[in-house]
Design a protein around this motif. Sequence first.
Motif, PDB file in Angstrom:
ATOM      1  N   TYR A 189      10.770  16.438  21.062  1.00  0.00           N
ATOM      2  CA  TYR A 189      12.016  15.675  21.021  1.00  0.00           C
ATOM      3  C   TYR A 189      12.175  14.964  19.675  1.00  0.00           C
ATOM      4  CZ  TYR A 189      12.090  16.282  26.118  1.00  0.00           C
ATOM      5  OH  TYR A 189      12.094  16.808  27.394  1.00  0.00           O
ATOM      6  N   LEU A 190      11.079  14.388  19.170  1.00  0.00           N
ATOM      7  CA  LEU A 190      11.124  13.735  17.863  1.00  0.00           C
ATOM      8  C   LEU A 190      11.557  14.715  16.779  1.00  0.00           C
ATOM      9  CD1 LEU A 190       7.905  11.518  17.492  1.00  0.00           C
ATOM     10  CD2 LEU A 190      10.242  10.748  17.834  1.00  0.00           C
ATOM     11  N   PHE A 191      10.912  15.871  16.772  1.00  0.00           N
ATOM     12  CA  PHE A 191      11.188  16.873  15.749  1.00  0.00           C
ATOM     13  C   PHE A 191      12.640  17.343  15.852  1.00  0.00           C
ATOM     14  CE2 PHE A 191      10.693  20.902  13.462  1.00  0.00           C
ATOM     15  CZ  PHE A 191       9.893  20.499  12.410  1.00  0.00           C
ATOM     16  N   ASN A 192      13.103  17.580  17.075  1.00  0.00           N
ATOM     17  CA  ASN A 192      14.483  18.027  17.269  1.00  0.00           C
ATOM     18  C   ASN A 192      15.487  16.962  16.847  1.00  0.00           C
ATOM     19  OD1 ASN A 192      13.482  20.405  18.273  1.00  0.00           O
ATOM     20  ND2 ASN A 192      13.855  19.917  20.422  1.00  0.00           N
ATOM     21  N   ASP A 193      15.174  15.692  17.172  1.00  0.00           N
ATOM     22  CA  ASP A 193      16.044  14.582  16.761  1.00  0.00           C
ATOM     23  C   ASP A 193      16.245  14.578  15.249  1.00  0.00           C
ATOM     24  OD1 ASP A 193      16.351  13.659  19.310  1.00  0.00           O
ATOM     25  OD2 ASP A 193      14.975  11.971  19.111  1.00  0.00           O
ATOM     26  N   LEU A 194      15.138  14.686  14.542  1.00  0.00           N
ATOM     27  CA  LEU A 194      15.181  14.544  13.089  1.00  0.00           C
ATOM     28  C   LEU A 194      15.752  15.776  12.397  1.00  0.00           C
ATOM     29  CD1 LEU A 194      11.829  12.611  12.644  1.00  0.00           C
ATOM     30  CD2 LEU A 194      14.155  11.711  12.716  1.00  0.00           C
ATOM     31  N   GLU A 195      15.824  16.898  13.117  1.00  0.00           N
ATOM     32  CA  GLU A 195      16.533  18.066  12.601  1.00  0.00           C
ATOM     33  C   GLU A 195      18.024  17.745  12.473  1.00  0.00           C
ATOM     34  OE1 GLU A 195      15.430  22.104  12.682  1.00  0.00           O
ATOM     35  OE2 GLU A 195      14.423  20.723  11.331  1.00  0.00           O
ATOM     36  N   LEU A 196      18.513  16.880  13.367  1.00  0.00           N
ATOM     37  CA  LEU A 196      19.937  16.511  13.397  1.00  0.00           C
ATOM     38  C   LEU A 196      20.152  15.091  12.888  1.00  0.00           C
ATOM     39  CD1 LEU A 196      20.648  17.956  16.958  1.00  0.00           C
ATOM     40  CD2 LEU A 196      21.178  19.054  14.766  1.00  0.00           C
ATOM     41  N   ARG A 197      19.259  14.643  12.030  1.00  0.00           N
ATOM     42  CA  ARG A 197      19.245  13.263  11.560  1.00  0.00           C
ATOM     43  C   ARG A 197      20.592  12.813  10.966  1.00  0.00           C
ATOM     44  NH1 ARG A 197      14.886  11.225   7.069  1.00  0.00           N
ATOM     45  NH2 ARG A 197      15.891   9.277   6.490  1.00  0.00           N
ATOM     46  N   GLU A 198      21.143  13.586  10.033  1.00  0.00           N
ATOM     47  CA  GLU A 198      22.377  13.196   9.358  1.00  0.00           C
ATOM     48  C   GLU A 198      23.540  13.091  10.345  1.00  0.00           C
ATOM     49  OE1 GLU A 198      22.427  12.096   6.344  1.00  0.00           O
ATOM     50  OE2 GLU A 198      20.285  12.536   6.180  1.00  0.00           O
ATOM     51  N   GLU A 199      23.566  14.014  11.293  1.00  0.00           N
ATOM     52  CA  GLU A 199      24.630  14.004  12.288  1.00  0.00           C
ATOM     53  C   GLU A 199      24.569  12.740  13.147  1.00  0.00           C
ATOM     54  OE1 GLU A 199      25.934  16.553  16.258  1.00  0.00           O
ATOM     55  OE2 GLU A 199      24.803  17.573  14.670  1.00  0.00           O
ATOM     56  N   PHE A 200      23.368  12.352  13.561  1.00  0.00           N
ATOM     57  CA  PHE A 200      23.213  11.149  14.369  1.00  0.00           C
ATOM     58  C   PHE A 200      23.573   9.888  13.569  1.00  0.00           C
ATOM     59  CE2 PHE A 200      20.362  13.724  17.175  1.00  0.00           C
ATOM     60  CZ  PHE A 200      21.007  13.441  18.367  1.00  0.00           C
ATOM     61  N   LEU A 201      23.122   9.844  12.304  1.00  0.00           N
ATOM     62  CA  LEU A 201      23.399   8.672  11.474  1.00  0.00           C
ATOM     63  C   LEU A 201      24.904   8.469  11.271  1.00  0.00           C
ATOM     64  CD1 LEU A 201      20.607   8.848   8.735  1.00  0.00           C
ATOM     65  CD2 LEU A 201      20.964   7.013  10.391  1.00  0.00           C
ATOM     66  N   SER A 202      25.627   9.563  11.158  1.00  0.00           N
ATOM     67  CA  SER A 202      27.080   9.470  10.941  1.00  0.00           C
ATOM     68  C   SER A 202      27.794   8.881  12.158  1.00  0.00           C
ATOM     69  CB  SER A 202      27.649  10.852  10.621  1.00  0.00           C
ATOM     70  OG  SER A 202      27.556  11.715  11.737  1.00  0.00           O
ATOM     71  N   LEU A 258      -0.420   8.863  14.455  1.00  0.00           N
ATOM     72  CA  LEU A 258      -0.035   7.457  14.518  1.00  0.00           C
ATOM     73  C   LEU A 258       1.430   7.266  14.114  1.00  0.00           C
ATOM     74  CD1 LEU A 258      -3.253   5.871  12.968  1.00  0.00           C
ATOM     75  CD2 LEU A 258      -2.384   5.428  15.261  1.00  0.00           C
ATOM     76  N   TYR A 259       1.848   7.983  13.086  1.00  0.00           N
ATOM     77  CA  TYR A 259       3.231   7.901  12.618  1.00  0.00           C
ATOM     78  C   TYR A 259       4.193   8.342  13.723  1.00  0.00           C
ATOM     79  CZ  TYR A 259       7.316   8.621   9.573  1.00  0.00           C
ATOM     80  OH  TYR A 259       8.562   8.563   9.005  1.00  0.00           O
ATOM     81  N   SER A 260       3.848   9.433  14.394  1.00  0.00           N
ATOM     82  CA  SER A 260       4.708   9.973  15.454  1.00  0.00           C
ATOM     83  C   SER A 260       4.814   9.011  16.628  1.00  0.00           C
ATOM     84  CB  SER A 260       4.164  11.319  15.932  1.00  0.00           C
ATOM     85  OG  SER A 260       4.066  12.245  14.864  1.00  0.00           O
ATOM     86  N   ILE A 261       3.686   8.413  17.008  1.00  0.00           N
ATOM     87  CA  ILE A 261       3.684   7.497  18.147  1.00  0.00           C
ATOM     88  C   ILE A 261       4.457   6.221  17.817  1.00  0.00           C
ATOM     89  CG2 ILE A 261       2.199   6.082  19.630  1.00  0.00           C
ATOM     90  CD1 ILE A 261       0.144   8.375  19.485  1.00  0.00           C
ATOM     91  N   GLU A 262       4.380   5.775  16.557  1.00  0.00           N
ATOM     92  CA  GLU A 262       5.180   4.626  16.136  1.00  0.00           C
ATOM     93  C   GLU A 262       6.672   4.973  16.160  1.00  0.00           C
ATOM     94  OE1 GLU A 262       6.607   1.014  14.546  1.00  0.00           O
ATOM     95  OE2 GLU A 262       4.854   1.578  15.733  1.00  0.00           O
ATOM     96  N   ALA A 263       7.017   6.195  15.744  1.00  0.00           N
ATOM     97  CA  ALA A 263       8.424   6.623  15.809  1.00  0.00           C
ATOM     98  C   ALA A 263       8.923   6.631  17.252  1.00  0.00           C
ATOM     99  CB  ALA A 263       8.570   8.013  15.183  1.00  0.00           C
ATOM    100  N   MET A 264       8.054   7.032  18.178  1.00  0.00           N
ATOM    101  CA  MET A 264       8.429   7.009  19.601  1.00  0.00           C
ATOM    102  C   MET A 264       8.661   5.574  20.072  1.00  0.00           C
ATOM    103  SD  MET A 264       5.785   9.765  21.274  1.00  0.00           S
ATOM    104  CE  MET A 264       5.490  11.334  20.453  1.00  0.00           C
ATOM    105  N   ARG A 265       7.839   4.662  19.602  1.00  0.00           N
ATOM    106  CA  ARG A 265       7.998   3.259  20.000  1.00  0.00           C
ATOM    107  C   ARG A 265       9.367   2.749  19.588  1.00  0.00           C
ATOM    108  NH1 ARG A 265       8.009  -1.738  18.097  1.00  0.00           N
ATOM    109  NH2 ARG A 265       7.816  -1.017  15.953  1.00  0.00           N
ATOM    110  N   VAL A 266       9.758   3.014  18.349  1.00  0.00           N
ATOM    111  CA  VAL A 266      11.061   2.566  17.852  1.00  0.00           C
ATOM    112  C   VAL A 266      12.189   3.260  18.615  1.00  0.00           C
ATOM    113  CG1 VAL A 266      12.570   2.495  15.832  1.00  0.00           C
ATOM    114  CG2 VAL A 266      10.128   2.055  15.569  1.00  0.00           C
ATOM    115  N   LYS A 267      12.013   4.553  18.840  1.00  0.00           N
ATOM    116  CA  LYS A 267      13.058   5.331  19.516  1.00  0.00           C
ATOM    117  C   LYS A 267      13.372   4.799  20.911  1.00  0.00           C
ATOM    118  CE  LYS A 267      14.044   9.942  21.326  1.00  0.00           C
ATOM    119  NZ  LYS A 267      13.603  11.349  21.458  1.00  0.00           N
ATOM    120  N   TYR A 268      12.349   4.465  21.677  1.00  0.00           N
ATOM    121  CA  TYR A 268      12.541   4.149  23.092  1.00  0.00           C
ATOM    122  C   TYR A 268      12.604   2.661  23.427  1.00  0.00           C
ATOM    123  CZ  TYR A 268      11.687   9.027  24.434  1.00  0.00           C
ATOM    124  OH  TYR A 268      11.774  10.385  24.611  1.00  0.00           O
TER     125      TYR A 268
END
Length: 348
Positions: A92-105, A57-67
Amino acid sequence: MIVTPLDSAELDSKEQYVFYHKLIDFCLKELIVAVQQKQLLDKTEVLLFKQYSDLLLYSIEAMRVKYMYDDEDNMKVDLTDSSFPNYLEFRYLFNDLELREEFLSRLTNIEDLKEEFLDTLMRKKQLVSKRKLFQASSIVYYSSAKKEYIFNRFVQGKILGVSDSKVAEHLVSWSFYDVTHNRPFICYMYFNYDGRNVQDYKSEIYNVLKNTSDREMALDTMAYAIDKRLPKVLPKLVKRIDLGPIHNVFAKDENDITHAILTGISKKTIPLESYAISFKIDEIESKSEFKEGSFFNKQTFQKWDTIFRQRYVFAPHRIIQLLHNKTPEVMNKLAEAPIQISELIMKK
């Protein structure tokens, strides 16, 4: 309009995202409650089932926000015997969050974006552009989503002591997202340990489970592979839950239940948000043991009984009536009569 190339559909509008995510979220939450109420699993198994479902459920909610406001990429939903997101979406979710700090910057400062929103809405009396809304949703996504809560292709559970069990002394669980079926499976193994402390052997157990039991296969094949590769582990019961498919308007498979629901929706005898959930439990138990090998290197193996299969269907009352009328042969093969859960009502 939903595009349907091959086995997946792309959600390409805000309305579709709202509808799809509300449907899947509602179905899974109804399923968790019903499985517990009907006692299809024991207390510990239900607790673990809920934990794995919460990750989903957490993952699917993260997808909702992402897209939600992304004009460039669209989330893909599997159409063949699933209705869950395509397994690549979890990667894709997992890969995104691996680079979380880079994206936030790279993203716009939150306070600057707030001021810009207020200026657009209050002073200019205009709607915020989709590009700015996507920036905002990206900030929420990368700021709040946590990699450790994403349902990965393989999710390992801890080894638990089950002193109240008549089957064995220990229980280990794991879950995987099968890339062929595009839906989640949850597994339990009750076992005894031929040693002092099972926690000393946990890395070996976890490694074997990940390498032998991360996809859908014949349950006796899975049990035999685990038994053979872990000489100190004596499996006594292996149980696997197949969570799905969820039969609804997004599905395009040849399943009789899906066909009955899609036909009902097309004829407008049932609403667009109608659904049913298939739920399968397979288990195999050791009926005896035998030893094999040389005198100095004997290993104890299990003789497995036949696989015990239980099939269930969860659906609202109106859909249960439809399925009894349209698919009586399927209903007659269930472990028990279809289990009633709540109807989803979408606001018009």
